[in-house]
Design a protein around this motif. Structure first.
Motif, short mmCIF file in Angstrom:
data_model
loop_
_atom_site.label_atom_id
_atom_site.label_comp_id
_atom_site.label_asym_id
_atom_site.label_seq_id
_atom_site.Cartn_x
_atom_site.Cartn_y
_atom_site.Cartn_z
N THR A 169 -0.06 -1.13 -7.90
CA THR A 169 0.22 0.19 -8.73
C THR A 169 -0.91 0.31 -9.77
OG1 THR A 169 1.29 -0.76 -10.87
CG2 THR A 169 2.58 0.69 -8.82
N VAL A 170 -1.56 1.52 -10.93
CA VAL A 170 -2.17 1.34 -11.26
C VAL A 170 -2.43 0.81 -12.52
CG1 VAL A 170 -3.88 2.79 -12.39
CG2 VAL A 170 -3.12 3.45 -10.37
N THR A 171 -1.14 0.23 -12.52
CA THR A 171 -0.77 -0.17 -13.91
C THR A 171 -0.75 -1.43 -13.97
OG1 THR A 171 1.14 1.56 -14.69
CG2 THR A 171 1.19 -0.47 -15.60
N GLY A 172 -0.42 -1.62 -12.69
CA GLY A 172 -0.42 -3.73 -11.99
C GLY A 172 -1.14 -4.08 -11.64
N SER A 173 -2.35 -3.18 -11.45
CA SER A 173 -4.34 -3.12 -11.32
C SER A 173 -4.66 -4.17 -12.85
CB SER A 173 -4.57 -2.45 -10.17
OG SER A 173 -4.20 -3.23 -9.04
#
Length: 125
Positions: free
Chosen positions: A5-9
């Motif tokens: 995910t973008v948040t995870g990245s």
């Protein structure tokens, strides 16, 4: 490896940062914004917005506590200390701004400080 995910990245990137990755300009601006946020938060502990919130928040307790800025006699559960300090920072709308016009410190710094104070000493290193 990128997270799914973008948040995870974003979280993976931030987690990998060290002070050595930051430029002197970023460090100086960060210090200035932290001092600005603390100063505005302390100034605003006397506002009409802050006092009723503080009175309401004192009904809560927990086994972990954090400081309410400008109230050396008072410790609250971290979530209420964070909220109370964040409201103080925003109550006169003098919290830090920079281009583009954002002011994240009022939401972020009180939470970081409350969590850091509440963490067990052996986990802070």
């Amino acid at each position: 490896m990128l997270a799914k995910t973008v948040t995870g990245s974003f979280a993976a990137t931030v987690h990998g940062l060290t002070v050595g990755h930051l430029t002197d300009a970023v460090l100086q601006r960060s210090k200035r914004m932290i001092l600005d946020t603390l100063g505005v938060g302390l100034l605003c502990t006397g506002t009409e917005v802050f006092r009723p919130l503080l009175q309401h928040s004192t009904i809560y307790s927990s086994d972990r506590s954090s400081t309410v800025w400008g109230q050396s006699h008072l410790q609250l559960p971290p979530v209420y200390a964070s909220f109370t300090n964040g409201v103080a920072v925003h109550s006169m709308d003098f919290d830090d701004t920079w281009h583009p016009a954002t002011h994240p410190s009022g939401a972020v710094l009180p939470t970081l400080i409350a969590i850091a104070e509440a963490m067990p000493a052996d986990r802070k290193s």
